[in-house]
Design a protein around this motif. Sequence first.
Motif, PDB file in Angstrom:
ATOM      1  N   VAL A 162       0.839  -1.204   0.000  1.00 33.31           N
ATOM      2  CA  VAL A 162       0.000   0.000   0.000  1.00 33.31           C
ATOM      3  C   VAL A 162       0.872   1.251   0.000  1.00 33.31           C
ATOM      4  O   VAL A 162       0.647   2.190  -0.774  1.00 33.31           O
ATOM      5  N   GLU A 163       1.872   1.285   0.872  1.00 32.43           N
ATOM      6  CA  GLU A 163       2.759   2.446   0.957  1.00 32.43           C
ATOM      7  C   GLU A 163       3.524   2.645  -0.349  1.00 32.43           C
ATOM      8  O   GLU A 163       3.655   3.774  -0.844  1.00 32.43           O
ATOM      9  N   LEU A 164       4.020   1.571  -0.909  1.00 35.46           N
ATOM     10  CA  LEU A 164       4.787   1.661  -2.159  1.00 35.46           C
ATOM     11  C   LEU A 164       3.914   2.157  -3.307  1.00 35.46           C
ATOM     12  O   LEU A 164       4.381   2.905  -4.174  1.00 35.46           O
ATOM     13  N   SER A 165       2.654   1.739  -3.328  1.00 36.13           N
ATOM     14  CA  SER A 165       1.759   2.135  -4.425  1.00 36.13           C
ATOM     15  C   SER A 165       1.497   3.631  -4.436  1.00 36.13           C
ATOM     16  O   SER A 165       1.103   4.192  -5.453  1.00 36.13           O
ATOM     17  N   GLY A 166       1.723   4.302  -3.292  1.00 33.10           N
ATOM     18  CA  GLY A 166       1.515   5.739  -3.226  1.00 33.10           C
ATOM     19  C   GLY A 166       2.778   6.539  -3.495  1.00 33.10           C
ATOM     20  O   GLY A 166       2.754   7.773  -3.421  1.00 33.10           O
ATOM     21  N   MET A 167       3.866   5.859  -3.840  1.00 30.73           N
ATOM     22  CA  MET A 167       5.136   6.533  -4.089  1.00 30.73           C
ATOM     23  C   MET A 167       5.348   6.764  -5.575  1.00 30.73           C
ATOM     24  O   MET A 167       4.749   6.082  -6.410  1.00 30.73           O
ATOM     25  N   GLU A 168       6.207   7.711  -5.903  1.00 30.10           N
ATOM     26  CA  GLU A 168       6.518   7.985  -7.303  1.00 30.10           C
ATOM     27  C   GLU A 168       7.286   6.815  -7.910  1.00 30.10           C
ATOM     28  O   GLU A 168       7.898   6.013  -7.204  1.00 30.10           O
ATOM     29  N   GLU A 169       7.269   6.767  -9.239  1.00 28.46           N
ATOM     30  CA  GLU A 169       7.819   5.605  -9.944  1.00 28.46           C
ATOM     31  C   GLU A 169       9.300   5.376  -9.643  1.00 28.46           C
ATOM     32  O   GLU A 169       9.732   4.225  -9.489  1.00 28.46           O
ATOM     33  N   ASP A 170      10.082   6.443  -9.540  1.00 28.89           N
ATOM     34  CA  ASP A 170      11.510   6.259  -9.301  1.00 28.89           C
ATOM     35  C   ASP A 170      11.779   5.648  -7.932  1.00 28.89           C
ATOM     36  O   ASP A 170      12.699   4.826  -7.768  1.00 28.89           O
ATOM     37  N   MET A 171      10.973   6.014  -6.935  1.00 22.55           N
ATOM     38  CA  MET A 171      11.133   5.444  -5.606  1.00 22.55           C
ATOM     39  C   MET A 171      10.681   3.984  -5.582  1.00 22.55           C
ATOM     40  O   MET A 171      11.288   3.146  -4.910  1.00 22.55           O
ATOM     41  N   GLN A 172       9.630   3.681  -6.314  1.00 24.05           N
ATOM     42  CA  GLN A 172       9.190   2.286  -6.418  1.00 24.05           C
ATOM     43  C   GLN A 172      10.267   1.431  -7.086  1.00 24.05           C
ATOM     44  O   GLN A 172      10.529   0.298  -6.688  1.00 24.05           O
ATOM     45  N   ARG A 173      10.901   2.026  -8.104  1.00 19.97           N
ATOM     46  CA  ARG A 173      11.956   1.304  -8.810  1.00 19.97           C
ATOM     47  C   ARG A 173      13.127   1.000  -7.873  1.00 19.97           C
ATOM     48  O   ARG A 173      13.729  -0.074  -7.916  1.00 19.97           O
ATOM     49  N   LYS A 174      13.434   1.961  -7.015  1.00 28.32           N
ATOM     50  CA  LYS A 174      14.506   1.778  -6.040  1.00 28.32           C
ATOM     51  C   LYS A 174      14.184   0.614  -5.106  1.00 28.32           C
ATOM     52  O   LYS A 174      15.046  -0.221  -4.805  1.00 28.32           O
ATOM     53  N   ALA A 175      12.928   0.555  -4.662  1.00 26.01           N
ATOM     54  CA  ALA A 175      12.500  -0.541  -3.792  1.00 26.01           C
ATOM     55  C   ALA A 175      12.577  -1.881  -4.524  1.00 26.01           C
ATOM     56  O   ALA A 175      12.973  -2.902  -3.947  1.00 26.01           O
ATOM     57  N   ALA A 176      12.207  -1.877  -5.811  1.00 29.77           N
ATOM     58  CA  ALA A 176      12.256  -3.112  -6.600  1.00 29.77           C
ATOM     59  C   ALA A 176      13.689  -3.619  -6.724  1.00 29.77           C
ATOM     60  O   ALA A 176      13.940  -4.832  -6.639  1.00 29.77           O
ATOM     61  N   TYR A 177      14.648  -2.714  -6.923  1.00 33.08           N
ATOM     62  CA  TYR A 177      16.055  -3.108  -7.026  1.00 33.08           C
ATOM     63  C   TYR A 177      16.524  -3.778  -5.739  1.00 33.08           C
ATOM     64  O   TYR A 177      17.277  -4.761  -5.773  1.00 33.08           O
ATOM     65  N   ILE A 178      16.103  -3.225  -4.606  1.00 35.58           N
ATOM     66  CA  ILE A 178      16.496  -3.799  -3.311  1.00 35.58           C
ATOM     67  C   ILE A 178      15.997  -5.239  -3.194  1.00 35.58           C
ATOM     68  O   ILE A 178      16.728  -6.147  -2.795  1.00 35.58           O
ATOM     69  N   LEU A 179      14.748  -5.458  -3.579  1.00 37.43           N
ATOM     70  CA  LEU A 179      14.160  -6.794  -3.491  1.00 37.43           C
ATOM     71  C   LEU A 179      14.790  -7.752  -4.496  1.00 37.43           C
ATOM     72  O   LEU A 179      15.040  -8.920  -4.188  1.00 37.43           O
TER      73      LEU A 179
END
Length: 215
Positions: A162-179
């Motif tokens: 839910v929190e990630l879905s409310g973030m901008e695309e670049d921040m979501q991409r950063k989270a995806a890289y971590i995972l």
Amino acid sequence: DLVPSKDNFYNVDSDLKRSIELVGVLQPILVNKPENGKYKIMAGHIRRLAAMELVKEGKEEFRFLPCVFKKEDVMDRLAIIMANRFREKTDWEKMTEAVEAEELAKELKKEYSIEGRTREILSEITGVAEAQLGRYKAIYNNLLPQLMEEFRAGNIVISVAVELSGMEEDMQRKAAYILMDGGTISLPDVKEMKKQAEEQKNIPGQMELDTEDWQ
């Protein structure tokens, strides 16, 4: 020859698989009339998956399943979802089910002139609170595909999704890289990422400073 519908999103149920192995398929699978020699499943996706797993284990007696034909309409599809309301599901399955049910709720309102807000009707169908339905919709509409796969795999919990879905695309991409690198992301991690992003936005001339650093 049994073709799952495009909305088939359930996983194999180990208890059902064991039951089928012991006593067989007691409830026939509901299918549409044949098209090009194939039969589209209306109800019985989990039974089919369980039987397929048994066949993979060499139990050929489960290659053929009892089926009956039934004409499908919006009420049938809603009945299938409501029949699965009390089955244990993953958060991803609940989200996908809610999104599918929303379209059916709209059809139901139109075809049967049912009054009331779509989300209110949807809540009655799925047994999910309206606020939670809103969270599911936010995840479905806004979460990046890479993160959606992580959510589907159970690598991120719903509060994080839910929190990630409310973030901008670049921040979501950063989270995806971590995972993708084998890391983990908790709710405090996501909130810290959002906090840092907000702080950077509020620094006067931040973009100019960054540009000068690269010159």
